[in-house]
Design a protein around this motif. Structure first.
Motif, PDB file in Angstrom:
ATOM      1  N   GLU A   1       0.797  -1.130   0.086  1.00  0.00           N
ATOM      2  CA  GLU A   1      -0.194   0.026  -0.178  1.00  0.00           C
ATOM      3  C   GLU A   1       0.827   1.268  -0.225  1.00  0.00           C
ATOM      4  N   LEU A   2       2.143   1.210   0.144  1.00  0.00           N
ATOM      5  CA  LEU A   2       2.960   2.365   0.176  1.00  0.00           C
ATOM      6  C   LEU A   2       3.271   2.768  -1.241  1.00  0.00           C
ATOM      7  N   TRP A   3       2.670   3.654  -1.859  1.00  0.00           N
ATOM      8  CA  TRP A   3       2.798   3.948  -3.230  1.00  0.00           C
ATOM      9  C   TRP A   3       2.669   5.373  -3.686  1.00  0.00           C
ATOM     10  N   LEU A   4       1.873   6.061  -2.683  1.00  0.00           N
ATOM     11  CA  LEU A   4       1.485   7.554  -2.964  1.00  0.00           C
ATOM     12  C   LEU A   4       2.738   8.253  -2.962  1.00  0.00           C
TER      13      LEU A   4
ATOM     14  N   GLY B   1       3.846   1.260 -16.967  1.00  0.00           N
ATOM     15  CA  GLY B   1       3.612   0.672 -15.842  1.00  0.00           C
ATOM     16  C   GLY B   1       2.509   1.055 -14.974  1.00  0.00           C
ATOM     17  N   VAL B   2       1.666   0.174 -14.368  1.00  0.00           N
ATOM     18  CA  VAL B   2       0.475   0.378 -13.457  1.00  0.00           C
ATOM     19  C   VAL B   2       0.882   1.184 -12.347  1.00  0.00           C
ATOM     20  N   ILE B   3      -0.093   2.271 -11.943  1.00  0.00           N
ATOM     21  CA  ILE B   3       0.091   3.107 -10.990  1.00  0.00           C
ATOM     22  C   ILE B   3      -0.952   2.588  -9.801  1.00  0.00           C
ATOM     23  N   GLY B   4      -0.162   2.273  -8.744  1.00  0.00           N
ATOM     24  CA  GLY B   4      -1.032   1.660  -7.548  1.00  0.00           C
ATOM     25  C   GLY B   4      -1.692   0.604  -7.571  1.00  0.00           C
TER      26      GLY B   4
ATOM     27  N   GLU C   1      -1.986  10.134  -9.437  1.00  0.00           N
ATOM     28  CA  GLU C   1      -2.001   9.185  -8.196  1.00  0.00           C
ATOM     29  C   GLU C   1      -3.728   9.215  -7.441  1.00  0.00           C
ATOM     30  N   ALA C   2      -4.158  10.423  -7.763  1.00  0.00           N
ATOM     31  CA  ALA C   2      -5.524  10.514  -7.028  1.00  0.00           C
ATOM     32  C   ALA C   2      -6.405   9.677  -7.674  1.00  0.00           C
ATOM     33  N   LEU C   3      -6.468   9.473  -8.998  1.00  0.00           N
ATOM     34  CA  LEU C   3      -7.148   8.793  -9.911  1.00  0.00           C
ATOM     35  C   LEU C   3      -7.105   7.251  -9.678  1.00  0.00           C
TER      36      LEU C   3
END
Length: 499
Positions: free
Chosen positions: A225-228, A240-243, A271-273
């Protein structure tokens, strides 16, 4: 409790930024007045501070971890690459010129005076290094790693990323290539992103301590879960896929393609999306990847005209103009969507034709706009931050955001939205409106935005996770002793022999 610490890394993206944020969060929970500090950052992901200046986004995140508003004091030198050989220099929040070789300027006095001020005003200052201290070719004039440690008498904690492999060699080698005086500042190690059986790793850690005379203060586990708020460009891989978005709230996914520009800046906007259930966000570098997208985002750029040229060379420009897919442009991406760009500042290219998806013209000015504005969009209160040289000088397209004075910012049509405001998608109600708009245009009636996604809460939760990891997996007692006592200079010195 009073003192300071420098967290260095075996490489970029080893975990320096997140470890500093985690330590700041943990100390703040203990009632310690703590501040982050990065002497010199090189990044195109930045944030606007309370003073109206610009700093690296990682330091803004670390400030939030410490319970502080971002300040230019936390990152006195920011280098923003505009090409492979030049960077804009931001000194104490304001642009002061361009360097083709960052060693042309001596930032030492500014860095040390800023750090001294923070150490007077806070109980603890947790400093972050830059890149790796083992870059011995850059040691002369260094103000961010061992040069800072020695000048400010900072104990150094070195973190390595085990997920890449070879972490024991990375940690040992980082120490071994340094000279004796630099080695004396390195006090301990931390291993980051570990998955698996700690027992299998322990013999290696014991060997490292025996070989170097320095302890391993902890092993931080991998947490998905640490990606923001990722600052390093290494984290924004092509295609690459985000989150890791949760399953859809409705019965259909919405697919978002983010154009991975060569000089992408503030990529964290999207990242909000990716926080939204059922929204799959991916960076793309080929126009063929747009064929199945429901929404395309053209993000910010540190070199707008050059990246616009790249869009044409790669075929993105034709694909965007001919397609019916909805498009959102942010800052530099917004400028590219217009009719004309005149740039004698950033690229020196003069006039360049935009993509023509929005009826407006942009001209670049020497003075950079740095602001944290507020307004209203689609009936929802919104806020964001601005970092740009380009200004709209002619606009026929309707505005997107209404400012408090009744003027408008950005532009919107049936198919295209554009804004200079970074962080606009962080506004939850506005973001849901954008998703509903994209889904309707894409014919995805089964996509339903979740009603309760909060990006601010997601970011706060990640900072809490970092604080929890420090509390559970680091020897916090030894960490405190290290901060308070400073460096012990009688640790073993490793000698590298060459033939």
């Amino acid at each position: 409790m009073r003192g300071a610490l420098l967290v260095a890394g075996t490489s970029s993206d080893a975990g320096k930024s997140v470890l500093v944020a985690g330590i700041c969060r943990w100390l703040a929970r203990q009632g310690v007045r703590v501040a982050p500090f990065k002497a010199q950052n090189m990044s195109n992901n930045s944030a606007v501070t309370v003073e109206g200046g610009e700093i690296g986004r990682a330091q803004a995140t670390q400030a939030r971890a410490a319970g502080l508003e971002p300040s230019v004091r936390f990152n006195p030198v920011l280098l923003k690459p505009g090409s492979d050989r030049s960077s804009q220099v931001v000194l104490l929040g304001k642009p002061v010129g361009t360097l083709r070789d960052y060693r042309q300027r001596d930032f030492g006095a500014t860095v040390l005076s800023t750090l001294d001020g923070l150490r007077r005003d806070f109980d603890v200052v947790v400093c972050e290094g830059a890149g790796s201290p083992a870059e011995v070719n850059l040691r002369d004039g260094d103000v961010a790693n061992m040069g800072l440690a020695r000048a400010a008498d900072l104990p150094v904690l070195v973190v390595g990323d085990i997920d890449r492999g070879g972490v024991l060699a990375h940690l040992f080698g980082t120490l071994a290539v340094l000279g004796p005086a630099d080695q004396a500042m390195i006090q301990a190690f931390v291993v980051n992103k570990f998955r698996g059986d700690r027992g299998l790793l322990q013999p290696g850690l014991d060997w490292l301590t025996g070989a170097t005379g320095r302890p391993v203060l902890g092993v931080l586990p991998w947490r998905e879960e640490l990606w923001l708020d990722t600052e390093d460009s290494l984290s924004y891989a092509a295609d690459g896929v985000i989150g890791r978005p949760p399953p859809p709230h409705g019965d259909q996914w919405l697919r978002v393609a983010v154009v991975r520009l060569p000089r992408i800046s503030n990529a964290t906007d999207v990242e909000a999306l990716a926080c939204e259930p059922g929204v799959a966000v991916r960076f793309v570098t080929e126009p063929s990847r747009l064929t199945d997208a429901d929404l395309v985002v053209v993000p910010g750029s540190k070199s707008t005209v050059d990246d616009l040229r790249w869009l044409r060379e790669r075929g993105f420009a034709d694909a965007l103009v001919r397609s019916d897919v909805p498009v959102v442009g942010i800052c530099g991406g917004f400028q590219m969507l217009g009719t004309r760009i005149v740039d004698h500042v950033e690229s020196g290219a003069g006039a360049a034709a935009g993509l023509g998806l929005l009826d407006l013209d942009v001209e670049f000015e020497q003075e950079k706009t740095l602001a944290r504005p507020v307004g209203t969009a689609f009936g929802h209160p919104v806020s964001g931050y601005e970092i740009h040289h380009g200004r709209v000088v002619r606009q026929a397209a309707p505005g997107l955001v209404e400012r408090p004075d009744g003027s408008f910012e950005g532009a919107v049509t049936d198919r295209v939205m554009g804004t200079h405001w970074h962080g606009l998608l962080d506004n939850d109600a506005f973001r849901r409106h954008v998703l509903r708009w994209a889904a309707a245009r894409a014919g995805r009636a089964g996509f339903v935005p979740a009603p309760d996604t909060s990006v601010a809460a997601a970011r706060a939760a990640q900072l809490d996770v970092l604080g929890d990891l420090v509390a559970a997996h680091l020897d916090t007692g030894e960490l405190v002793r290290l901060i308070e006592r400073g460096p012990e200079r009688d640790l073993p010195h490793l000698v590298v022999t060459t033939t």
